[in-house]
Design an enzyme around this catalytic site. Structure first.
Site, mmCIF file in Angstrom:
data_model
loop_
_atom_site.group_PDB
_atom_site.id
_atom_site.type_symbol
_atom_site.label_atom_id
_atom_site.label_comp_id
_atom_site.label_asym_id
_atom_site.label_seq_id
_atom_site.Cartn_x
_atom_site.Cartn_y
_atom_site.Cartn_z
ATOM 1 N N THR A 12 38.396 51.013 19.509
ATOM 2 C CA THR A 12 38.618 50.336 20.790
ATOM 3 C C THR A 12 38.763 51.315 21.953
ATOM 4 O OG1 THR A 12 39.604 48.448 19.684
ATOM 5 C CG2 THR A 12 40.222 48.744 21.969
ATOM 6 N N SER A 54 36.302 50.959 13.447
ATOM 7 C CA SER A 54 36.843 51.578 12.232
ATOM 8 C C SER A 54 36.723 50.731 10.958
ATOM 9 C CB SER A 54 38.264 52.079 12.455
ATOM 10 O OG SER A 54 39.194 51.045 12.446
ATOM 11 N N THR A 87 41.870 51.641 15.359
ATOM 12 C CA THR A 87 43.214 51.499 14.784
ATOM 13 C C THR A 87 43.220 50.833 13.401
ATOM 14 O OG1 THR A 87 43.509 49.409 15.957
ATOM 15 C CG2 THR A 87 44.392 51.386 17.022
ATOM 16 N N ASP A 88 42.166 50.045 13.095
ATOM 17 C CA ASP A 88 42.219 49.245 11.852
ATOM 18 C C ASP A 88 42.337 50.097 10.594
ATOM 19 O OD1 ASP A 88 42.038 47.026 13.436
ATOM 20 O OD2 ASP A 88 39.962 46.544 12.941
HETATM 21 N N1 ASP Z 1 38.877 46.875 15.535
HETATM 22 C C1 ASP Z 1 39.100 48.113 16.247
HETATM 23 C C2 ASP Z 1 38.758 49.286 15.344
HETATM 24 O O1 ASP Z 1 39.528 49.587 14.474
HETATM 25 C C3 ASP Z 1 40.515 48.169 16.653
HETATM 26 C C4 ASP Z 1 40.926 49.397 17.408
HETATM 27 O O2 ASP Z 1 40.259 50.384 17.500
HETATM 28 O O3 ASP Z 1 42.046 49.341 17.901
HETATM 29 O O4 ASP Z 1 37.747 49.905 15.548
#
Ligand code: ASP
Length: 325
Positions: A12, A54, A87-88
């Site tokens: 993100t 991710s 973050t995932d």
């Molecule tokens: N869905 C996103 C990812 O993990 C969430 C993020 O980056 O915060 O790529």
């Protein structure tokens, strides 16, 4: 001046709104590296490793990332490295880096819960916090760290706890190692020990399954993994490390098929231990050949098993490694 490498992988922090929602733009470089994000005593070198959400990052990509980070830490070019990541699965990549690298410079993962198009964007602040953390030489003694929302966490303990909130990353039962306060890094705790793989060339080519149990659930899924030929299987058991009785029979079946079965808990905090002797209790599972794996989170335990098997550790070595957990 401190020369810090930023290794970007996507997530993100790089995303922009598209037609149907947030997405990665492959044509731009929207990492928020501008304005006062970069501290005045820092020079940066940006290396794009990949640019993906991710959930698309596989264990194989994580292993490639670790090898890249190893090469960079040994190059002598940098005072520290910041990795930006979605973050995932950030906690998985950071954990793998933590058990693999023996880095003499800080390696710090960061991310954003909000894209740059959203109100209250957190990416620039997180990146600045990570750059400040990576500039502090002694941080390398903490192992790989994760910096978000002004908190510095150990990669071994941190987990994403909230789907959307900027305070999502926590280390349940342990807490952060320190904080970012404006321009200061306040380190307050140091882990006493850390899981490390024996020195090796990392390989994640072994299939390891992950099954979460629930009331009346688990047996079918465990048997399925064994029948698919998974080398090992992580079972997220209930409470202190217990499963429904049918799932205990499935554990025994999997062990008899040659699958290494490791038990962890679906609880957030605490170790599994063989204190219950009823069918499906932790003691019963141990008798059936399962390994109880301390307080490791299932998704990290899976990577530890993949890496251990990939470098040729035997069941006996793995038992020994896990005795410390
Ligand atoms: N869905 C996103 C990812 O993990 C969430 C993020 O980056 O915060 O790529």
């Amino acid at each position: 001046m401190k020369n810090i490498a930023i290794v970007s992988t996507g997530g993100t922090i790089e995303m922009l709104p598209g037609h149907g929602g947030l997405d990665i733009s492959y044509h731009h470089n929207p990492l928020p590296i501008q304005g006062n994000v970069i501290p005045p005593f820092v020079t940066i070198e940006h290396i794009r490793f990949c640019s993906v959400p991710s959930p698309s990052i596989t264990p194989e990509i994580m292993a490639q990332l670790c090898l890249k980070l190893e090469e960079m830490t040994l190059s002598g070019r940098y005072h520290g490295i910041v990795v930006t990541h979605g973050t995932d699965t950030l906690e998985e990549s950071a954990f793998l880096a933590d058990i693999y690298l023996r880095s003499a410079i800080p390696v710090v993962f960061t991310a954003a819960m909000r894209s740059q198009s959203e109100m209250g964007v957190d990416g620039p602040r997180n990146l600045r916090g990570a750059l400040l953390t990576a500039s502090r030489h002694e941080v390398h003694k903490l192992g790989v760290t994760v910096v978000l929302n002004d908190e510095i966490h150990s990669a071994s303990r941190v987990t994403k706890t909230y789907t959307s909130n900027v305070s999502s990353f926590k280390s349940p039962g342990y807490g952060p190692l320190g904080f970012v306060d404006q321009d200061r890094i306040l380190l307050q705790r140091k882990p006493l020990w850390r899981i490390q793989l024996p020195e090796c060339k990392l390989k994640l080519n072994q299939r390891v399954g992950l099954v979460r149990t629930a009331a009346g659930l688990g047996a079918r899924e465990i048997r399925y993994c064994a029948d698919c030929g998974d080398r090992a299987l992580v079972v997220e058991a209930l409470g202190r490390g217990n499963v429904p009785p049918e799932a205990a029979e499935a554990v025994q079946y999997a062990v008899e098929q040659g699958t290494i079965v490791c038990i962890t808990s679906r609880c957030y905090i605490g170790r599994v231990l063989g204190v219950y002797n009823y069918p499906g209790g932790g003691a019963d599972l141990e008798r059936r050949g399962a390994i109880l794996a301390g307080d490791m989170q299932g998704q990290k335990l899976r990577l530890l098993l993949m890496a251990s098997l990939g470098i040729g550790l035997t069941m006996k070595n793995i038992r020994k490694l896990f005795e410390r957990l």
